[in-house]
Motif scaffolding. Structure first.
Motif, PDB file in Angstrom:
ATOM      1  N   THR A 256      -1.504  -1.137  -5.007  1.00  0.00           N
ATOM      2  CA  THR A 256      -2.799  -1.397  -4.379  1.00  0.00           C
ATOM      3  C   THR A 256      -3.402  -2.715  -4.862  1.00  0.00           C
ATOM      4  O   THR A 256      -4.071  -3.410  -4.090  1.00  0.00           O
ATOM      5  N   ARG A 257      -3.199  -3.053  -6.125  1.00  0.00           N
ATOM      6  CA  ARG A 257      -3.761  -4.309  -6.643  1.00  0.00           C
ATOM      7  C   ARG A 257      -3.141  -5.501  -5.927  1.00  0.00           C
ATOM      8  O   ARG A 257      -3.838  -6.439  -5.530  1.00  0.00           O
TER       9      ARG A 257
ATOM     10  N   ILE B 203      -5.075  -2.598   5.144  1.00  0.00           N
ATOM     11  CA  ILE B 203      -5.644  -2.690   3.796  1.00  0.00           C
ATOM     12  C   ILE B 203      -6.487  -1.468   3.419  1.00  0.00           C
ATOM     13  O   ILE B 203      -6.598  -1.134   2.240  1.00  0.00           O
TER      14      ILE B 203
ATOM     15  N   CYS C 208     -12.396   7.505  -1.519  1.00  0.00           N
ATOM     16  CA  CYS C 208     -13.187   6.935  -2.621  1.00  0.00           C
ATOM     17  C   CYS C 208     -14.276   7.886  -3.096  1.00  0.00           C
ATOM     18  O   CYS C 208     -15.139   7.499  -3.896  1.00  0.00           O
TER      19      CYS C 208
ATOM     20  N   VAL D 111       0.833  -1.205   0.000  1.00  0.00           N
ATOM     21  CA  VAL D 111       0.000   0.000   0.000  1.00  0.00           C
ATOM     22  C   VAL D 111       0.868   1.255   0.000  1.00  0.00           C
ATOM     23  O   VAL D 111       0.615   2.209  -0.749  1.00  0.00           O
TER      24      VAL D 111
ATOM     25  N   ALA E  45      -1.785  -5.462  -2.976  1.00  0.00           N
ATOM     26  CA  ALA E  45      -2.219  -5.428  -1.579  1.00  0.00           C
ATOM     27  C   ALA E  45      -3.594  -6.073  -1.423  1.00  0.00           C
ATOM     28  O   ALA E  45      -3.832  -6.862  -0.497  1.00  0.00           O
ATOM     29  N   LYS E  46      -4.507  -5.771  -2.336  1.00  0.00           N
ATOM     30  CA  LYS E  46      -5.849  -6.344  -2.264  1.00  0.00           C
ATOM     31  C   LYS E  46      -5.817  -7.844  -2.504  1.00  0.00           C
ATOM     32  O   LYS E  46      -6.538  -8.605  -1.844  1.00  0.00           O
TER      33      LYS E  46
ATOM     34  N   SER F 118     -12.177   1.868  -6.140  1.00  0.00           N
ATOM     35  CA  SER F 118     -11.986   0.935  -5.027  1.00  0.00           C
ATOM     36  C   SER F 118     -13.132   0.972  -4.036  1.00  0.00           C
ATOM     37  O   SER F 118     -13.034   0.361  -2.964  1.00  0.00           O
TER      38      SER F 118
ATOM     39  N   GLY G 132       2.254   2.106  -3.464  1.00  0.00           N
ATOM     40  CA  GLY G 132       1.335   2.254  -4.588  1.00  0.00           C
ATOM     41  C   GLY G 132       0.910   0.978  -5.268  1.00  0.00           C
ATOM     42  O   GLY G 132       0.232   1.039  -6.301  1.00  0.00           O
TER      43      GLY G 132
ATOM     44  N   SER H 173      -5.442   1.273   0.836  1.00  0.00           N
ATOM     45  CA  SER H 173      -5.374   0.904  -0.583  1.00  0.00           C
ATOM     46  C   SER H 173      -6.624   1.336  -1.339  1.00  0.00           C
ATOM     47  O   SER H 173      -6.623   1.391  -2.567  1.00  0.00           O
ATOM     48  N   CYS H 174      -7.687   1.635  -0.619  1.00  0.00           N
ATOM     49  CA  CYS H 174      -8.934   2.088  -1.236  1.00  0.00           C
ATOM     50  C   CYS H 174      -8.903   3.620  -1.277  1.00  0.00           C
ATOM     51  O   CYS H 174      -9.402   4.290  -0.372  1.00  0.00           O
ATOM     52  N   CYS H 175      -8.295   4.167  -2.328  1.00  0.00           N
ATOM     53  CA  CYS H 175      -8.056   5.607  -2.387  1.00  0.00           C
ATOM     54  C   CYS H 175      -8.632   6.249  -3.641  1.00  0.00           C
ATOM     55  O   CYS H 175      -8.280   7.376  -3.972  1.00  0.00           O
TER      56      CYS H 175
END
Length: 961
Positions: free
Chosen positions: A490-491, A517, A559, A485, A493-494, A526, A488, A520-522
């Protein structure tokens, strides 16, 4: 006598002598010189003597055993005794029986000191043949001896064969099981004992509590407590101490305090237990209160007590109170220089309170330093920002022979490397752990290394270390998710989060997984994943945790789901704290929701439960700057001065940026002048504020006074100032410096260079810079498209846009502003309208005021004034002054007074103090001979004392930086 090869007496012969009463046990012990147990066990090499054992369900398996069972277990190769020897032994008289009984007891007593594997079996054989196995005292001691030897199966077998079992026998078998880590079986035996109605004592309950503690079954503690009350055993201080310990282990401090309050007699262990448990539970003031009660009761404190209360002072950061305890320690005779544990607590206390000099003094005077002492001073240096000193301690530890860095040392130093992004030193620490084989012994070392690599931006190294670690725990997964995270990914991390959810059961998850986690939803893409994490968090029972709720609020704001963010903030209205409000205020300001940020601050102030801090003001001041609300920004500036937060450098930098965006460069420069020790960010902020407000000369002059080493951001501001001055002199010198420092590869630098060269009339040089740049950012593409349009090369601008689309770079708002402007200046009307109509449908860029200004200007240049007017009216919402201003300029150019007057009326209502609109309409009337209207408009400007900003020309005289 026959002697063995090792020089020891033949114990088989000795055994026969004892059995035939040819030598007394006393003489035999002297003759064997203390080797009888060991030698006899080796010579007989007994195996599987005890047939019985407990299964996992605590059932007793009984087997027959007679006199032949013993002889069949003896190997023919290891013994000289014929299996008929025992059958041929004569009957013993009473004197022999008494001697043998005393001999067995002496053997048991002496064997308690050293419990070898075969020792209890040998004695068991002797007792079995002698007929003394049913003596409860001897049997209990034998059970204990089996437990010490680690042979819990034999303990259970012997216990199952006892016909009469008293409380000592039960306690002995439970003790044996506890010692061998069989706490579950021990509890089963305890339950069986209670169910059979066997009388128990305080030792039995102590053993049960020990088993519960090992299994972390603190919830069962009340059951044992009730048994103790019913049996009248609560007067036993040892039992009460164990109850307090187990209650506190289950975070039930109130029950532990209740046990302590009802104790009839309290010893030092009782007081230490309640003091340390309050400390462990975070009840620091309560820990000190019990210490005061202890002193009032007359109980003297020991080193454990002092260590605990000093640690409480450290946690409270009460240095004056800690100094008092330091003096009390010395007065009580517990000289810190002699009692290491107390000294270590004092070192940590001073370090946490910021008095590192006192901590270092105590450390230097410590005579016998242990590794905890070294770790305490190392942590002290690290927590006070003295990283060089911390590394010095680490190196000094490595040079010592008696003390070497341990796992805690390595974790601390690794954390420093991560926080300071010292990747080179971090890799050296990694090599040190490999050389000492620490990674294989402690997973915490691996986890700290993964965290360090993630913070240093070395995601590949962190991922590699994570993958080669076989015995990963949840901390390992959380550290790796955070590493992805932070950098950068994020994929990834998820994906890792989904993997850990499928691997671990729900009960094992901690709040750290959620906190790792959620960042990562930024983006709006997401949102669905973020909502699923929110639901998962609620199922885990973290919904009432304020830290978790604040993180979810940040996620929703990132988000762009403000409705859910504010709804959650309202849901936690009873428990929300300042961090909750800051999550909304600062989060909205950071994500472009400036009005919502200010409204959240207004709601927080109206509620009145919490007061603002620096984070709050950073959010509100930033929001004011982006909205151009200079008056409101000044109010927040005054609020910062009133609450004594203004001296914070970070806040002062934000104020400079805010005033710069509000075009109040005088205030920006004044704030900069008030900073006692400006950092590089302060210089960058003021230079950017000047360059953004067309004060290029002042920006260059300030750059000359720069007191710190500049970075890329500094030169972006300087190049922007050079572009405003239309002088390549400053720009070329800056370009040379950037090449020497290796900054020219920075995509933002290349974009600024393109803009500077094209603004100064050197378009070809700007194109070369663009083509030679390795990594092209969206800013670089936009700068060159804008440069082509500025120089009237619309075709080149459109070709570059097509090249940009083919390269995979997605255009943004600024891209279309540059492209539409290029089409307007070059007369490509149809192409410009096509690009405008494709913006949202094809490229996902929603048109804003700047795009509409370009379209109106494009139509106006083509003489399509009525179409431009219809375009404005067809938007469906009131437009800003810039759009109507473009139409007014077009009307002035083409002499359309009727439409120009209509546009001017709208502008006069929007901005009645803008003189340029009056003058533009006046010029339209002059061009058509309407002198009366022109004079009237000019008189209006004079009556209102309106001034039009004059144009100016400049000559570059000084080009030296």
């Amino acid at each position: 006598m026959v002697f063995a090869a090792a020089g020891k007496p033949d114990m088989t012969r000795c055994w026969i002598m004892v059995r035939k009463s040819t030598i007394s046990p006393e003489r035999l012990r002297l003759y064997c010189s203390g080797h009888i147990i060991c030698s006899f066990s080796r010579s007989l090499a007994l195996r599987n003597l005890i047939p019985g054992y407990f299964s996992s369900h605590f059932h007793i398996r009984k087997e027959q055993h007679d006199r032949h069972y013993f002889t069949s277990a003896v190997s023919s190769q290891d013994t000289l005794i014929d299996r008929k020897v025992f059958d041929e032994m004569p009957n013993r008289d009473n004197k022999t029986v008494e001697s043998s009984f005393m001999f067995i007891r002496d053997l048991l007593r002496s064997s308690m000191v050293r419990a070898e594997a075969e020792t209890p079996r040998s004695i068991h054989c002797f007792a079995l043949k002698s007929g003394f196995l049913q003596d409860l005292h001897a049997s209990s001691q034998l059970l204990t001896l089996y437990g010490k030897a680690g042979d819990f199966a034999s303990s259970l077998g012997l216990f199952s064969e006892l016909k009469v079992k008293d409380v000592i026998a039960w306690n002995s078998v439970i003790t044996a099981l506890n010692r061998n880590g069989r706490s579950t079986v021990a509890l089963g035996v305890f339950v069986e004992m209670i169910q059979k109605g066997t009388e128990f004592d305080s030792t039995t309950l102590l053993l049960a509590l020990s088993a519960l503690s090992s299994l972390s079954l603190s919830k069962v503690c009340p059951v044992v407590h009730c048994l103790a009350i019913e049996a009248g055993l609560v007067s036993d201080s040892n039992l009460c101490n164990a109850l307090m310990n187990l209650y506190a282990q289950g975070e039930d401090l109130s029950s532990a305090e209740c046990v302590f309050t009802r104790m009839e007699q309290r010893d030092i262990v009782s007081w230490n237990t309640i003091v340390t448990k309050c400390l462990a539970s975070g009840q620091y003031w309560k820990s000190l209160k019990y210490f005061k009660s202890m002193c009032v009761s007359g109980q003297e404190a020991d080193n454990v007590t002092f260590s605990s209360v000093i640690s409480s002072c450290a946690s409270l950061e009460e240095i004056s109170l800690g100094e008092s305890f330091h003096g009390l320690v010395i007065r009580s005779g517990y000289v810190p220089e002699a009692y290491v544990s107390v000294a270590n607590s004092i070192i940590s206390m001073y370090a946490k309170c910021g008095d590192i000099d006192s901590a270092e003094t105590v450390f230097e005077n410590l005579l016998c330093k242990d590794v905890i002492s070294w770790n305490a001073i190392l942590n002290g240096f690290a927590s006070n920002g003295m990283f060089q000193e911390a590394f010095g301690v680490f190196k000094e530890m490595q040079s010592l022979n008696r003390i070497q860095p341990d796992i805690a040392t390595v974790v601390t130093v690794t954390s420093i490397c991560g926080d300071r992004c010292l990747s080179l030193e971090g890799r050296a620490i990694h090599g040190y752990t490999l050389g000492r084989e620490m990674q294989s012994r402690a997973l915490v070392v691996v986890n700290s290394l993964i965290d360090m690599y993630g913070k240093c931006g070395l995601t590949k190294q962190a991922d590699l270390l994570f993958k080669i670690t076989t015995d990963r725990d949840l901390v390992s997964w959380n550290s790796m998710i955070s590493a992805f995270v932070q950098n950068g990914f994020t994929r990834e991390a998820k994906s890792l989060f989904k993997e850990v959810v499928s691997e671990y059961s729900r009960s094992k998850f901690s709040l750290s997984t959620v906190l790792a986690i959620l960042p990562s939803c930024c983006s709006s893409d997401s949102l669905i994943f973020g909502k699923s994490v929110h639901c998962w968090q609620l199922k885990l029972g973290f919904g009432n945790n304020i830290l978790s709720a604040n993180s979810v609020i940040n996620m929703y704001i990132g988000c762009r789901d403000l409705t859910s963010a504010f709804l959650l903030l309202e849901t936690i209205s009873e428990t929300r704290d300042l961090a909750s409000w800051n999550s909304v205020i600062y989060g909205c300001a950071s994500n472009g929701h400036y009005l919502e940020s200010l409204r959240a601050f207004q709601a927080m102030s109206h509620e009145g439960k919490v007061s603002h801090d620096m984070i709050t003001l950073l959010g509100t001041i930033s929001a004011c700057g982006n909205l151009g609300l200079v008056s409101e920004g000044r109010c927040f500036h005054g609020l910062a001065i009133k609450t004594l937060i203004e001296s914070e450098t970070q806040l002062q930098n934000t104020l400079i940026t805010m005033y710069g965006r509000c075009k109040d460069i005088d205030s920006a420069v004044k704030v900069f002048g008030l900073i006692s020790d400006p950092n590089l960010c302060s210089w960058n902020c003021v230079i950017s504020a000047l360059s953004q407000n067309k004060a290029g000369t002042e920006a260059v002059q300030l750059f000359r006074k720069l007191e710190v080493e500049p970075n890329e951001i500094t030169f972006v501001g300087l190049l922007s100032a050079s572009a405003q001055l239309w002088s390549t002199g400053y720009g070329v010198q800056a370009h040379c410096y950037l090449i020497r420092r290796g900054f020219q590869a920075n995509p933002f630098i290349s974009a600024a260079l393109v803009d500077m060269y094209s603004s100064c009339g050197r378009l070809e040089t700007g194109v070369k810079v663009f083509r030679n740049s390795g990594v092209r950012s969206i800013a670089a593409w936009n700068s060159l498209i804008c440069a082509y349009g500025f120089h009237g090369k619309g075709e080149k601008a459109m070709e570059l846009f097509s090249e940009m689309s083919v390269s995979g770079m997605e255009p943004n708002k600024s891209t279309f502003i540059s492209l539409l402007s290029a089409c307007s200046h070059s007369g490509f009307l149809e192409e410009g309208l096509k690009y405008y109509n494709q913006m949202e449908d094809k490229f996902g860029v929603k048109p804003v005021t700047e795009h509409r200004v370009c379209v109106v200007d494009m139509l106006g240049r083509a003489g399509k004034l009525r179409e431009a007017y219809e375009f404005i009216k067809g938007i469906g919402e009131p437009q800003k002054a810039g759009v109507w201003g473009a139409l007014l300029s077009a009307c002035n150019y083409h002499g359309d007074t009727e439409l120009g007057k209509e546009a001017a009326e709208v502008l006069f209502e929007m901005e009645p103090d803008n003189a340029s609109y009056y003058i533009s309409l006046s010029n339209t009337y002059v061009g058509l001979g309407g002198w009366e209207e022109a004079v009237r408009l000019r008189k209006t400007v004079e009556d209102k004392a309106l001034k039009k900003l004059p144009g100016y020309s400049s000559i570059d005289v000084s080009v030296g930086l």
